[in-house]
Design a protein around this motif. Structure first.
Motif, PDB file in Angstrom:
ATOM      1  N   ASP A 126       0.822  -1.217   0.000  1.00 34.91           N
ATOM      2  CA  ASP A 126       0.000   0.000   0.000  1.00 34.91           C
ATOM      3  C   ASP A 126       0.849   1.257   0.000  1.00 34.91           C
ATOM      4  OD1 ASP A 126      -2.230  -1.593  -0.020  1.00 34.91           O
ATOM      5  OD2 ASP A 126      -2.708  -1.326   2.106  1.00 34.91           O
TER       6      ASP A 126
ATOM      7  N   ARG B 282       0.802   4.254  -2.802  1.00 32.52           N
ATOM      8  CA  ARG B 282       0.663   5.679  -2.458  1.00 32.52           C
ATOM      9  C   ARG B 282       1.772   6.501  -3.110  1.00 32.52           C
ATOM     10  NH1 ARG B 282      -0.998   3.517   2.616  1.00 32.52           N
ATOM     11  NH2 ARG B 282       1.131   3.673   3.426  1.00 32.52           N
ATOM     12  N   THR B 283       2.982   5.986  -3.103  1.00 32.73           N
ATOM     13  CA  THR B 283       4.099   6.695  -3.737  1.00 32.73           C
ATOM     14  C   THR B 283       3.866   6.809  -5.240  1.00 32.73           C
ATOM     15  OG1 THR B 283       5.644   5.881  -2.050  1.00 32.73           O
ATOM     16  CG2 THR B 283       6.595   6.694  -4.107  1.00 32.73           C
TER      17      THR B 283
ATOM     18  N   ALA C 126       1.271   9.498  -5.830  1.00 31.69           N
ATOM     19  CA  ALA C 126       1.766  10.837  -5.503  1.00 31.69           C
ATOM     20  C   ALA C 126       2.746  11.359  -6.535  1.00 31.69           C
ATOM     21  CB  ALA C 126       2.414  10.825  -4.122  1.00 31.69           C
TER      22      ALA C 126
ATOM     23  N   LYS D 142      -1.657   9.122 -10.148  1.00 35.99           N
ATOM     24  CA  LYS D 142      -3.060   9.523 -10.106  1.00 35.99           C
ATOM     25  C   LYS D 142      -3.427  10.333 -11.338  1.00 35.99           C
ATOM     26  CE  LYS D 142      -6.608  11.728  -7.268  1.00 35.99           C
ATOM     27  NZ  LYS D 142      -7.257  12.343  -8.450  1.00 35.99           N
TER      28      LYS D 142
END
Length: 528
Positions: A496, A500-501, A504, A508
């Protein structure tokens, strides 16, 4: 101690970008004709057209630009065909320089519809080809999902060259090793793990030495050992909590695959130095009998590797591993793009539709499918394309042996060596195979693939500037982290945080833009 094969790091050659120097006045804005609003004109057969053509090649030696094969093309089509082939190891640097110089040939070959293709089409370097498509039988055979990949701002700028969607790299296993150890072809990751460890620990080749592995990987986790689209890192198949389609690279489903590889590494079933291995050295190791599970494509494959394996182990037997059944009930592999390599035409040819027509007629002739059982000297087209029996090729023990590329005796190697098949099965890959081991594997792969659908990956059908700009770096980031998970420097429990990295650092934005492109074009993943 296991014998460790010396493997060195793979060096990735990045294609250079460049701005196109054009004097075409930009893109055709009218949309009323094939180029600049002009309608396609009949070809004046009495006129000789000089056609220049630049492309990359893996052929070695490179086919000469002045040869009997070129002269045959010139005589047949009333052209002065001027070719320049550059090894692909250099083409990524040369092509952008050529495009920026303004001295652009009539026909430009590219490996794929990549960021340079997109950029140069946007800059007006290429001729729109939409109005020509319905005039040529082999172009009308191209599936819509392939034409989607050729589009920039709704127009087609490239002619895709054939490559089967189904017959990409398929997992295969040493059946003779399975039989010796009393094991069966694995049907899930747990069974795969058991088999791979047995291949590493239980002397499957019977030489009394501890010198075999279950699987081998190369730098960047090649090949991915996904065994189905559900776990495939390249497939945009899964969705996130917002309902957006996401790449398998970061999907939770890939955890199982990475954990399996980590378990195999810890158990000694994967070489310790895999993270710096070149895929070419890994392939050599498989055909040298050093490990038992690998990948091979049943299309456009020379018999050399199979003969090497048989010379080392005459009892070697290879069979495919069918796709694993996924938790969502699906069972099938990720399909290829449906093409490999592209022809683009110089936008300046909008003022010379006769030359466009002549080239497209040449291309259509070479692409026209000839059934396998008709590929003989008695078929005049096949015989001519291959440089005539006894000159460009000869038949030895019922098999065709081609002359060296460097002699330039076969016209087909100068323009189009792959026919556009009406369907993948029409290629009859097992009939084309000449080595017994190769033939038996390809026959089994043909049978297997008839029983499963393949996934048409939607990412191959759209253009996203952010994807093209950021994906290489994002993929490298994730694969580096997954490599650490496999070798034990981190844990799959850190998944996870890795995602997220990824998000970021631009992931996305990529997912948002790609999903907007899917929605705008009405495109989604499909099974076929």
């Amino acid at each position: 101690m296991k014998t460790k094969t010396a493997l060195i790091a793979i060096v990735a050659v990045a294609a250079l970008g460049g701005t196109v120097a054009c004097s075409t006045g930009g893109k055709d804005e009218s949309g009323s004709g094939p180029a600049g609003g002009a309608q396609a004109q009949p070809d004046d057969k009495s006129k000789t057209y000089a056609i220049t053509y630049l492309d990359g090649t893996y052929a070695s030696p490179v086919p000469p630009s002045d040869s009997p094969g070129i002269q045959m093309i010139n005589d047949k089509f009333n052209v002065d065909f001027k070719t320049e082939f550059v090894p692909y190891s250099e083409y990524g640097q040369k092509l952008p320089v050529k495009m920026a110089s303004g001295d652009i040939p009539d026909v430009i070959g590219m490996e794929t519809a990549d960021s340079n293709y997109y950029k140069w089409a946007k800059q007006g370097a290429f001729l729109p080809l939409d109005s020509y498509i319905d005039r040529y039988p082999t172009l009308k055979m191209v599936p819509q999902f392939v034409w989607d990949a050729m589009k920039v701002d709704g127009k087609v700028y490239g002619i895709p060259r054939y490559f089967p969607m189904k017959y990409g790299k398929q997992p295969m296993i040493r059946k003779d090793w399975l039989d010796k150890l009393g094991l069966k072809v694995p049907t899930n990751f747990e069974e795969l793990k058991q088999v791979a460890i047995a291949f590493a620990k239980n002397d499957p080749d019977g030489n009394g030495k501890d010198d075999t592995y279950g699987i081998m990987l190369a730098k960047g986790i090649q090949y991915d050992f996904d065994f189905g689209v559900y776990w495939n890192p390249a497939a945009w198949y899964h969705t996130n909590r917002d309902g957006q389609t996401i790449p398998g690279l970061i999907a939770d489903a890939s955890k199982e695959r990475i954990q399996m590889l980590a378990d195999l590494y810890k158990a000694g079933a994967i070489p310790k130095d895999w993270a710096v291995a070149k895929i070419s050295d890994v392939k050599k190791a498989f055909y040298a009998g050093k490990f038992g599970i690998f990948y091979e494509q049943p299309y456009d494959k020379w018999p050399t590797d199979f003969r090497t394996l048989q010379s080392i182990d005459p009892k070697a037997e290879l069979v495919p591993i069918p796709p694993f059944k996924a938790p969502d009930g699906t069972q099938g592999f990720n399909g290829l793009t449906g093409y490999y390599q592209i022809f683009t035409l110089n936008a300046k040819l909008k003022d010379d539709p006769g030359k466009v027509t002549r080239f497209l007629e040449m291309n259509d002739y070479f692409r026209k499918f000839i059934p396998v059982d008709q590929r003989t000297a008695q078929n005049p087209d096949y015989d001519w394309q291959n440089g005539k029996e006894g000159v460009g090729y000869k038949i030895v023990n019922g098999n065709q042996e081609n002359t060296d590329f460097g002699q330039g005796l076969q016209p087909r190697f100068y323009l189009e060596s792959r026919y556009w098949a009406p369907n993948d099965e029409a290629n009859e890959v097992s009939k084309v195979a000449v080595d017994p081991l190769q033939k038996s594997l390809f026959s089994a792969m043909e049978t297997m693939l008839k029983n499963y659908k393949v996934y048409i990956n939607p990412i191959n059908r759209i253009k996203s500037e952010k994807f093209m700009e950021k994906w290489g770096e994002l993929e490298q980031l994730v694969r580096d982290e997954q490599t650490k998970m496999i070798v034990g420097q981190s844990s799959v429990a850190d998944w996870d945080g890795m995602v997220r990295t990824f998000l970021a650092k631009g992931g996305k934005e990529v997912i948002d833009e790609v999903n907007k492109a899917f929605k705008d074009a009405g495109i989604k993943g499909e099974w076929q």
